[in-house]
Design a protein around this motif. Structure first.
Motif, PDB file in Angstrom:
ATOM      1  N   GLY A  81     -20.372  29.053  32.368  1.00  0.00           N
ATOM      2  CA  GLY A  81     -19.357  29.738  31.449  1.00  0.00           C
ATOM      3  C   GLY A  81     -18.697  28.505  30.784  1.00  0.00           C
ATOM      4  O   GLY A  81     -18.837  27.393  30.545  1.00  0.00           O
ATOM      5  N   ILE A  82     -17.369  28.649  30.610  1.00  0.00           N
ATOM      6  CA  ILE A  82     -16.269  28.105  29.763  1.00  0.00           C
ATOM      7  C   ILE A  82     -15.226  27.475  30.748  1.00  0.00           C
ATOM      8  O   ILE A  82     -14.911  28.278  31.621  1.00  0.00           O
ATOM      9  N   ILE A  83     -14.621  26.187  30.525  1.00  0.00           N
ATOM     10  CA  ILE A  83     -13.516  25.872  31.151  1.00  0.00           C
ATOM     11  C   ILE A  83     -12.623  25.501  29.977  1.00  0.00           C
ATOM     12  O   ILE A  83     -12.952  24.846  29.027  1.00  0.00           O
ATOM     13  N   ILE A  84     -11.234  26.077  30.294  1.00  0.00           N
ATOM     14  CA  ILE A  84     -10.145  25.568  29.553  1.00  0.00           C
ATOM     15  C   ILE A  84      -9.453  24.559  30.317  1.00  0.00           C
ATOM     16  O   ILE A  84      -8.928  24.849  31.160  1.00  0.00           O
ATOM     17  N   GLU A  85      -9.548  23.116  29.815  1.00  0.00           N
ATOM     18  CA  GLU A  85      -8.718  22.284  30.671  1.00  0.00           C
ATOM     19  C   GLU A  85      -7.432  22.454  30.117  1.00  0.00           C
ATOM     20  O   GLU A  85      -7.206  22.572  28.860  1.00  0.00           O
TER      21      GLU A  85
ATOM     22  N   GLN B 151       0.952  30.933  29.239  1.00  0.00           N
ATOM     23  CA  GLN B 151       0.623  31.359  27.805  1.00  0.00           C
ATOM     24  C   GLN B 151      -0.775  31.087  27.415  1.00  0.00           C
ATOM     25  O   GLN B 151      -1.069  31.761  26.935  1.00  0.00           O
ATOM     26  N   SER B 152      -1.349  30.057  27.913  1.00  0.00           N
ATOM     27  CA  SER B 152      -2.884  29.775  27.959  1.00  0.00           C
ATOM     28  C   SER B 152      -3.752  31.202  28.396  1.00  0.00           C
ATOM     29  O   SER B 152      -4.507  31.393  27.727  1.00  0.00           O
ATOM     30  N   HIS B 153      -3.352  31.268  29.555  1.00  0.00           N
ATOM     31  CA  HIS B 153      -3.873  32.629  30.135  1.00  0.00           C
ATOM     32  C   HIS B 153      -3.788  34.064  29.453  1.00  0.00           C
ATOM     33  O   HIS B 153      -4.915  34.627  29.196  1.00  0.00           O
ATOM     34  N   ASP B 154      -2.639  34.058  28.875  1.00  0.00           N
ATOM     35  CA  ASP B 154      -2.511  35.427  28.014  1.00  0.00           C
ATOM     36  C   ASP B 154      -3.440  35.187  26.579  1.00  0.00           C
ATOM     37  O   ASP B 154      -4.004  36.099  26.040  1.00  0.00           O
ATOM     38  N   GLU B 155      -3.373  33.792  25.921  1.00  0.00           N
ATOM     39  CA  GLU B 155      -4.163  33.645  24.818  1.00  0.00           C
ATOM     40  C   GLU B 155      -5.799  33.927  25.067  1.00  0.00           C
ATOM     41  O   GLU B 155      -6.357  34.436  24.340  1.00  0.00           O
ATOM     42  N   LEU B 156      -6.248  33.436  26.302  1.00  0.00           N
ATOM     43  CA  LEU B 156      -7.847  33.550  26.533  1.00  0.00           C
ATOM     44  C   LEU B 156      -7.901  35.399  26.745  1.00  0.00           C
ATOM     45  O   LEU B 156      -8.924  35.580  26.367  1.00  0.00           O
ATOM     46  N   ASN B 157      -7.012  35.727  27.214  1.00  0.00           N
ATOM     47  CA  ASN B 157      -7.345  37.420  27.633  1.00  0.00           C
ATOM     48  C   ASN B 157      -7.168  37.936  26.446  1.00  0.00           C
ATOM     49  O   ASN B 157      -7.924  38.845  26.322  1.00  0.00           O
ATOM     50  N   ARG B 158      -6.383  37.622  25.222  1.00  0.00           N
ATOM     51  CA  ARG B 158      -6.120  38.216  24.212  1.00  0.00           C
ATOM     52  C   ARG B 158      -7.544  38.270  23.489  1.00  0.00           C
ATOM     53  O   ARG B 158      -8.190  39.049  22.851  1.00  0.00           O
ATOM     54  N   LEU B 159      -8.124  36.934  23.401  1.00  0.00           N
ATOM     55  CA  LEU B 159      -9.407  36.664  22.917  1.00  0.00           C
ATOM     56  C   LEU B 159     -10.430  37.667  23.388  1.00  0.00           C
ATOM     57  O   LEU B 159     -11.212  38.133  22.682  1.00  0.00           O
TER      58      LEU B 159
ATOM     59  N   PHE C 231      -8.746  26.563  33.511  1.00  0.00           N
ATOM     60  CA  PHE C 231      -9.357  28.211  33.516  1.00  0.00           C
ATOM     61  C   PHE C 231     -10.766  28.220  33.648  1.00  0.00           C
ATOM     62  O   PHE C 231     -11.426  27.725  32.562  1.00  0.00           O
ATOM     63  N   GLU C 232     -11.297  28.975  34.449  1.00  0.00           N
ATOM     64  CA  GLU C 232     -12.874  29.050  34.394  1.00  0.00           C
ATOM     65  C   GLU C 232     -13.124  30.526  33.885  1.00  0.00           C
ATOM     66  O   GLU C 232     -12.439  31.400  34.125  1.00  0.00           O
ATOM     67  N   ALA C 233     -13.886  30.720  32.788  1.00  0.00           N
ATOM     68  CA  ALA C 233     -14.256  32.134  32.449  1.00  0.00           C
ATOM     69  C   ALA C 233     -15.755  32.113  32.258  1.00  0.00           C
ATOM     70  O   ALA C 233     -16.411  31.269  31.505  1.00  0.00           O
ATOM     71  N   ARG C 234     -16.208  33.259  33.025  1.00  0.00           N
ATOM     72  CA  ARG C 234     -17.612  33.099  32.861  1.00  0.00           C
ATOM     73  C   ARG C 234     -17.960  34.913  32.850  1.00  0.00           C
ATOM     74  O   ARG C 234     -17.023  35.569  33.242  1.00  0.00           O
TER      75      ARG C 234
END
Length: 369
Positions: free
Chosen positions: A12-16, A25-33, A56-59
């Motif tokens: 998956g994706i990592i947001i460094e 804020q970054s977590h909220d932005e990712l969740n909105r996407l 954040f790891e997202a997969r």
């Protein structure tokens, strides 16, 4: 950051992020996407902290990965995942994010904003590649003179006062000028990456666009300068990307594994873009994009079309290639035999041993910021 791939678990994706970014804020932005695309319920998001940095790891959750992208096969994700039928204008964006969440090796971004910019660039490239219609020519090249001027040393450059986006669209989409222009697939593929970046830069980074256009008035980047500045390779030969894993907007190379026919100029292989939905670009007949089977068959049968012409030069009889493709399609046994030869990772450049046509890497557009 990529490790050896696990054949059943997506990376998956990592947001460094660093301490100067707001984790909440970054977590909220990712969740909105993810929520906007209907993927929040299918995605596993985990926040980690290392030293003073965080990421954040997202997969894809494992059960959705197994249903939608089994074995990292993304070619049928549109039919396997139920949300595509109702996604409308967001279908391409949805496929990009879903397949990135299923990535076999980690895809890293510095922020959610950088990820969203990357997604838009991929959308731009895939859509432009689907619209591109060119005349194949490896010996000569043409560009619409209202937008481009020739330079004996540097090739074509964009004219003063002309934007890079409009210049590339005019050269690659015949609706603008009423004609097709001559290109090699190699050069065309470079142009379309630059187009995707230019369209995004107009929205997200005007300074980058100004610098890119200034460069293209001096010399349009190509070959090695293009590769090192505007794209990077995802995967490595020693740790290859799975053969059926593609993300819309990927640029990739299908190698001609036949030594003799690869000596025909322009038939060493084929640069294409993955369009999504199991299809690859066809710059010469855009109304007939390739699927993986048809692309493999075309390249395999170049060996049957290689002929010495009346001038004593090795050339390609494309009508014979088409005839041989149809004969192979009519024989399930021969089709299986051809595909087993072609669905093998390609040999290195200059080597013609036991490799097929499949590349071990994908070329991915670099970030604008």
């Amino acid at each position: 950051m990529s490790s050896k791939l696990n054949a059943s678990i997506p990376a998956g994706i990592i947001i460094e992020g660093s301490s100067d970014l707001n984790p909440t804020q970054s977590h909220d932005e990712l969740n909105r996407l993810l929520q906007r695309l209907g993927l929040q319920g299918a995605t596993q998001v985990r926040q980690s902290a290392q030293n003073e940095d965080y990421f954040f790891e997202a997969r894809l959750q494992q059960r959705y990965f197994d249903l939608w992208c089994p074995g990292f096969d993304t070619l049928q994700v549109q039919t396997r995942a139920p949300d595509f039928a109702s996604s409308g204008a967001h279908a391409l964006e949805l496929e990009i994010v879903l397949t990135m969440l299923a990535a076999p090796q980690i895809m890293t971004f510095k922020s959610v904003a950088q990820l969203e910019s990357h997604i838009r660039v991929r959308v731009n490239i895939a859509r432009a590649a689907a619209k591109t219609s060119l005349a194949f020519n490896t010996e000569a090249a043409e560009r619409p003179s209202e937008y481009w001027q020739g330079d004996s040393e540097k090739g074509f450059v964009i004219r003063q006062g002309v934007g890079l986006e409009e210049a590339i669209i005019a050269a690659t989409q015949p609706e603008i000028t009423g004609r097709q222009y001559e290109f090699s697939c190699y050069r065309a593929a470079e142009y379309l990456v630059l187009l995707g970046l230019a369209k995004e830069a107009k929205l997200a980074n005007p300074t980058y666009l100004h610098e890119l256009e200034a460069q293209c008035r001096l010399a349009v980047p190509r070959a090695d300068p293009f590769h090192t500045t505007y794209v990077y390779e995802y995967g490595r030969p020693e740790n290859p990307i799975p053969m059926r894993y593609y993300v819309p907007g990927d640029r990739l190379w299908f190698k001609n594994p036949d030594d003799r026919s690869s000596d025909v100029k322009g038939f060493e292989g084929s640069w294409v873009f993955y369009l999504g939905g199991g299809l690859f670009s066809n710059f010469w007949r855009r109304d007939k994009p390739f699927d993986l089977t048809s692309k493999c068959l075309e390249i395999y049968h170049w060996r049957d079309g290689a002929r010495i012409n009346s001038s004593g030069v090795l050339s390609m009889d494309e009508s014979e290639v088409e005839r041989q493709i149809e004969l192979t399609r009519q024989s399930p046994e021969k089709l299986e035999s051809v595909m087993s030869k072609m669905m093998v990772y390609r040999d290195p450049a200059g080597v013609y041993a036991n490799g097929g046509c499949i590349d071990s890497t994908r070329e991915v557009p670099r970030s604008l910021f």
